[in-house]
Design an enzyme around this catalytic site. Structure first.
Site, mmCIF file in Angstrom:
data_model
loop_
_atom_site.group_PDB
_atom_site.id
_atom_site.type_symbol
_atom_site.label_atom_id
_atom_site.label_comp_id
_atom_site.label_asym_id
_atom_site.label_seq_id
_atom_site.Cartn_x
_atom_site.Cartn_y
_atom_site.Cartn_z
ATOM 1 N N CYS A 1 -27.584 6.384 11.626
ATOM 2 C CA CYS A 1 -26.345 5.661 11.352
ATOM 3 C C CYS A 1 -25.249 6.125 12.301
ATOM 4 C CB CYS A 1 -25.909 5.876 9.905
ATOM 5 S SG CYS A 1 -27.083 5.291 8.662
ATOM 6 N N CYS B 1 -26.629 10.403 7.972
ATOM 7 C CA CYS B 1 -27.825 9.924 8.678
ATOM 8 C C CYS B 1 -27.564 9.888 10.188
ATOM 9 C CB CYS B 1 -28.193 8.537 8.169
ATOM 10 S SG CYS B 1 -29.470 7.723 9.141
#
Length: 468
Positions: free
Chosen positions: A391, A388
């Site tokens: 993230c 991600c």
């Protein structure tokens, strides 16, 4: 034969007599002046076509197109010669390689030169205005169309008007089918996308109108950039055969897609816009970067990726509406935020938050932590996926948070919540999108979800200090 010119009147008379003889001559080799001699047609129509009539059969590429309500009717009125030779098929993969290091202006010029009135710029009302400025700088005529979903911000409509006035153009608006919109709203309400995803609404309001628009074209120009969404657009070529939509000739390969700013960074686009002093959407000054429909767009905070402002309630990998589906790298395997597929969610990327001060929790570990009612110390845990991009963007601040909390009595952990763990994380750990940050207090069984989009270390620390 020599003609003696004695006066203007005698010259006129002689000329008239001369051209009359020419026109009435049955000699097939006689010169034709002011007309073309063409073979007789089977239907018996005259073989003589006046020059003015002949010109009317040829599309005036340099003429400004008349204003139309949609692209399709405009394309339908273009008259083409009765006999045309099929052009050699272009190798667009090779052309993309040839233009890989070309400037956006050069790519735009090439696109307009090749397709003339059969190509149009897709204008969304955000920084796509750069495309219009590039087209204007080429000196060539160009067309612009936009999808009016019916749910745009007022600032976007004002930008449309400003752009039309600055460049002296008429934007060709495409609207969704009223019956389809009515059925969707009556069945599911005005905000169903918050509950079951944005794809259905986008399909009705954007994708289908776009499909109708492109059926009247042979090529289109988009503002896609590789850095807009690294997970889905990282391999955009500057020109390609559109793998999803069809053009006016119909069938696969009938539409060419140009992406002149594919290799341009967002900051460079804005430098260009400011330098050229072109009109931009007023929402940009309010923190909006990527702008779509009003209910599905919000400002982003410093440090956030621009696509986090779109469909923010969904996972990062879903940040597409379907207009550029052909550029989304996908497989039968799970698609990650970097465009790399993982079978059943098994990681092939390097892990993140990898530091001695962040504890990696297994499924049983997070279950025990969640079930415990009397913890020895509070825990901060991030639910993440290493692929991600959001993230990844907060990795540094989270690691710094762990370093600051080391020895303070607060544990910092991470739990990988994608793949097989995702359903559990959604049902038991409040996972909405990646990353989700939870605080497990010392004397409370239920974790507290970090509510803010601010992911800098100071904001995270304030959250922990307020609740621990």
């Amino acid at each position: 034969m020599a003609l003696a010119v004695t006066s203007s009147s005698s010259s006129t008379a002689a000329s008239t007599s001369f051209f009359s003889r020419i026109a009435s001559s049955s000699d097939p080799k006689a010169p034709q002046i002011g007309s073309f001699k063409v073979p007789e047609r089977p239907n018996g129509s005259s073989g003589v076509v006046n020059l003015t009539q002949r010109r009317s059969l040829v599309m005036r590429v340099n003429a400004e197109p008349q204003r139309r309500d949609s692209i399709v009717p405009l394309a339908a009125t273009i008259a083409t010669p009765e006999v045309s030779e099929k052009q050699d098929e272009e190798d667009y993969e090779q052309l993309a390689r040839d233009l890989e290091n070309a400037s956006p202006l050069e790519i735009m010029d090439k696109a307009l030169e090749k397709f003339g009135n059969d190509i149009a710029i897709a204008f969304s009302g955000a920084e796509d205005v750069a495309l219009i400025e590039y087209a204007h700088l080429t000196g060539r005529p160009f067309r612009v169309f936009s999808l009016d979903t019916g749910r745009l911000n007022p600032e976007t409509y004002r930008l449309f008007d400003d752009v039309e006035k600055r460049y002296g153009i008429h934007i060709e608006y495409m609207f969704p089918d009223a019956v389809e919109v009515q059925a969707l709203v009556r069945t599911k309400g005005l905000f169903s996308f918050y509950e079951d995803g944005h794809q259905e609404c986008c399909r009705v309001r954007k994708v289908r109108p776009l499909r109708r628009a492109l059926k009247g074209l042979k090529a289109w120009i988009t503002g896609q950039r590789k850095d807009q969404s690294p997970g889905t657009r990282s391999e955009i070529p500057v020109v390609q055969v559109d793998p999803v939509f069809e053009g006016m000739d119909g069938g696969i390969g009938s539409l060419v897609k140009w992406n002149p700013v594919a290799n341009v960074k967002g900051n460079d686009i804005w430098t260009f816009l400011r330098t050229m002093n072109v009109p931009v959407n007023a929402l940009h000054s309010q923190g909006y970067v990527s702008i779509g429909c009003e209910p599905c767009t919000r400002p982003v905070l410093p440090g956030q990726h621009e696509r986090e402002g779109r469909w923010w309630w969904e996972d990062a990998k879903a940040k597409e509406c379907g207009l550029h589906k052909g550029n989304i790298k996908q497989d039968a395997a799970q698609l990650n935020g970097n465009g790399v597929a993982h079978e059943n969610g098994t990681a092939t990327d390097a892990d993140i938050f990898d530091t001695q001060n962040v504890v990696s929790l297994s499924r049983s570990g997070i279950e025990n932590l969640a079930k415990s009612e009397e913890r020895k110390e509070p825990w901060v845990v991030v639910l993440y996926a290493p692929w991600c991009q959001f993230c990844q963007a907060m990795e540094q601040s989270y690691v710094e948070l762990a370093d600051k909390l080391a020895g303070s009595g607060v544990k910092v952990g991470k739990f990988r919540a994608d793949g097989e763990q995702k359903e559990y994380a959604k049902s038991e750990l409040q996972l909405g999108s990646f990353p989700t940050i939870l605080l497990f207090p010392k004397h409370s069984s239920r974790p507290i979800k970090y509510p803010s989009e601010k992911r800098d270390v100071d904001s995270l620390m304030a959250f922990v200090n307020a609740l621990r």
